[in-house]
Design a protein around this motif. Structure first.
Motif, PDB file in Angstrom:
ATOM      1  N   LEU A   5       0.825  -1.210   0.000  1.00 25.13           N
ATOM      2  CA  LEU A   5       0.000   0.000   0.000  1.00 25.13           C
ATOM      3  C   LEU A   5       0.859   1.260   0.000  1.00 25.13           C
ATOM      4  O   LEU A   5       0.563   2.227  -0.711  1.00 25.13           O
ATOM      5  CB  LEU A   5      -0.948  -0.006   1.198  1.00 25.13           C
ATOM      6  CG  LEU A   5      -2.046  -1.081   1.166  1.00 25.13           C
ATOM      7  CD1 LEU A   5      -2.778  -1.132   2.490  1.00 25.13           C
ATOM      8  CD2 LEU A   5      -3.004  -0.856   0.011  1.00 25.13           C
ATOM      9  N   LEU A   6       1.936   1.251   0.762  1.00 24.55           N
ATOM     10  CA  LEU A   6       2.818   2.418   0.804  1.00 24.55           C
ATOM     11  C   LEU A   6       3.487   2.654  -0.543  1.00 24.55           C
ATOM     12  O   LEU A   6       3.637   3.796  -0.979  1.00 24.55           O
ATOM     13  CB  LEU A   6       3.860   2.266   1.910  1.00 24.55           C
ATOM     14  CG  LEU A   6       3.302   2.296   3.337  1.00 24.55           C
ATOM     15  CD1 LEU A   6       4.393   1.970   4.342  1.00 24.55           C
ATOM     16  CD2 LEU A   6       2.662   3.638   3.639  1.00 24.55           C
ATOM     17  N   ARG A   7       3.877   1.574  -1.226  1.00 26.72           N
ATOM     18  CA  ARG A   7       4.523   1.720  -2.532  1.00 26.72           C
ATOM     19  C   ARG A   7       3.548   2.282  -3.567  1.00 26.72           C
ATOM     20  O   ARG A   7       3.914   3.153  -4.358  1.00 26.72           O
ATOM     21  CB  ARG A   7       5.077   0.382  -3.005  1.00 26.72           C
ATOM     22  CG  ARG A   7       6.365  -0.009  -2.318  1.00 26.72           C
ATOM     23  CD  ARG A   7       6.981  -1.234  -3.003  1.00 26.72           C
ATOM     24  NE  ARG A   7       7.628  -2.052  -2.023  1.00 26.72           N
ATOM     25  CZ  ARG A   7       7.171  -3.201  -1.530  1.00 26.72           C
ATOM     26  NH1 ARG A   7       6.062  -3.729  -1.971  1.00 26.72           N
ATOM     27  NH2 ARG A   7       7.840  -3.859  -0.619  1.00 26.72           N
ATOM     28  N   ILE A   8       2.318   1.780  -3.583  1.00 20.31           N
ATOM     29  CA  ILE A   8       1.379   2.265  -4.603  1.00 20.31           C
ATOM     30  C   ILE A   8       0.923   3.684  -4.288  1.00 20.31           C
ATOM     31  O   ILE A   8       0.580   4.433  -5.200  1.00 20.31           O
ATOM     32  CB  ILE A   8       0.185   1.316  -4.820  1.00 20.31           C
ATOM     33  CG1 ILE A   8      -0.705   1.200  -3.580  1.00 20.31           C
ATOM     34  CG2 ILE A   8       0.672  -0.047  -5.297  1.00 20.31           C
ATOM     35  CD1 ILE A   8      -2.019   0.487  -3.823  1.00 20.31           C
ATOM     36  N   ALA A   9       0.945   4.073  -3.018  1.00 17.56           N
ATOM     37  CA  ALA A   9       0.592   5.453  -2.657  1.00 17.56           C
ATOM     38  C   ALA A   9       1.596   6.421  -3.267  1.00 17.56           C
ATOM     39  O   ALA A   9       1.225   7.509  -3.708  1.00 17.56           O
ATOM     40  CB  ALA A   9       0.538   5.613  -1.141  1.00 17.56           C
ATOM     41  N   GLU A  10       2.873   6.019  -3.310  1.00 23.48           N
ATOM     42  CA  GLU A  10       3.902   6.862  -3.913  1.00 23.48           C
ATOM     43  C   GLU A  10       3.651   7.077  -5.400  1.00 23.48           C
ATOM     44  O   GLU A  10       4.098   8.062  -5.966  1.00 23.48           O
ATOM     45  CB  GLU A  10       5.290   6.237  -3.715  1.00 23.48           C
ATOM     46  CG  GLU A  10       5.781   6.277  -2.298  1.00 23.48           C
ATOM     47  CD  GLU A  10       7.142   5.602  -2.135  1.00 23.48           C
ATOM     48  OE1 GLU A  10       7.728   5.171  -3.161  1.00 23.48           O
ATOM     49  OE2 GLU A  10       7.612   5.504  -1.004  1.00 23.48           O
ATOM     50  N   ALA A  11       2.924   6.161  -6.032  1.00 22.79           N
ATOM     51  CA  ALA A  11       2.632   6.266  -7.466  1.00 22.79           C
ATOM     52  C   ALA A  11       1.341   7.032  -7.728  1.00 22.79           C
ATOM     53  O   ALA A  11       0.937   7.170  -8.869  1.00 22.79           O
ATOM     54  CB  ALA A  11       2.549   4.879  -8.078  1.00 22.79           C
TER      55      ALA A  11
END
Length: 155
Positions: free
Chosen positions: A48-54
């Protein structure tokens, strides 16, 4: 969990990403991304944290309530999305290159150790197996160098 999956799919579509593209951004395989969207599995926090960055609006995915920033992007038909995706692409490419350089180094060391072991072995079958392993290590190293070259053009 099905509500989260539906909203995750909506966010992926809003960002105009395929399941495999969002999965790669999140660090998971395409089938895991599909499982998240269908509600069969729950995504981990790191994903979730990685996709939030995108650019994925986690507030919306988790609660169903959009943040103001996400609404502006949604209404602007992807305004501001390209820099976010380009930035993440650059980060992922850099990480891939670091990992490939490490792999190449390990493969080089493995080839040297196999060669030394092969010279010490009298058993012809063992020598043949070691030579085969050395050739595969060298082939992987060459493929890694080609991948670094090709992905360097992305950023």
């Amino acid at each position: 969990m099905s509500g989260i999956g539906v909203r995750l799919r909506q966010e992926r579509n809003r960002l105009k990403l395929s399941q495999s593209a969002l999965g790669a951004i999140g660090g998971v395989e395409t089938n895991a991304q599909g499982n998240y969207e269908s509600g069969a599995r729950s995504p981990k926090t790191s994903y979730l944290l990685r996709i939030a960055e995108a650019g994925v609006d986690l507030n919306y995915v988790l609660s169903g309530v959009r943040t103001d920033k996400s609404n502006a992007v949604h209404e602007g038909e992807g305004a501001g999305l390209k820099p976010v995706v380009d930035s993440h692409l650059h980060k992922v490419t850099d990480q891939l290159h670091r990992n490939l350089y490490g792999l190449i180094d390990a493969l080089y060391q493995m080839a040297q150790l196999i060669e030394a072991r092969s010279n010490d072995t009298l058993d012809e079958q063992a020598k043949a197996e070691l030579d085969n392993m050395k050739a595969e290590a060298q082939s992987l190293a060459q493929a890694s160098v080609r991948l670094i070259f090709v992905t360097s053009k992305l950023t």
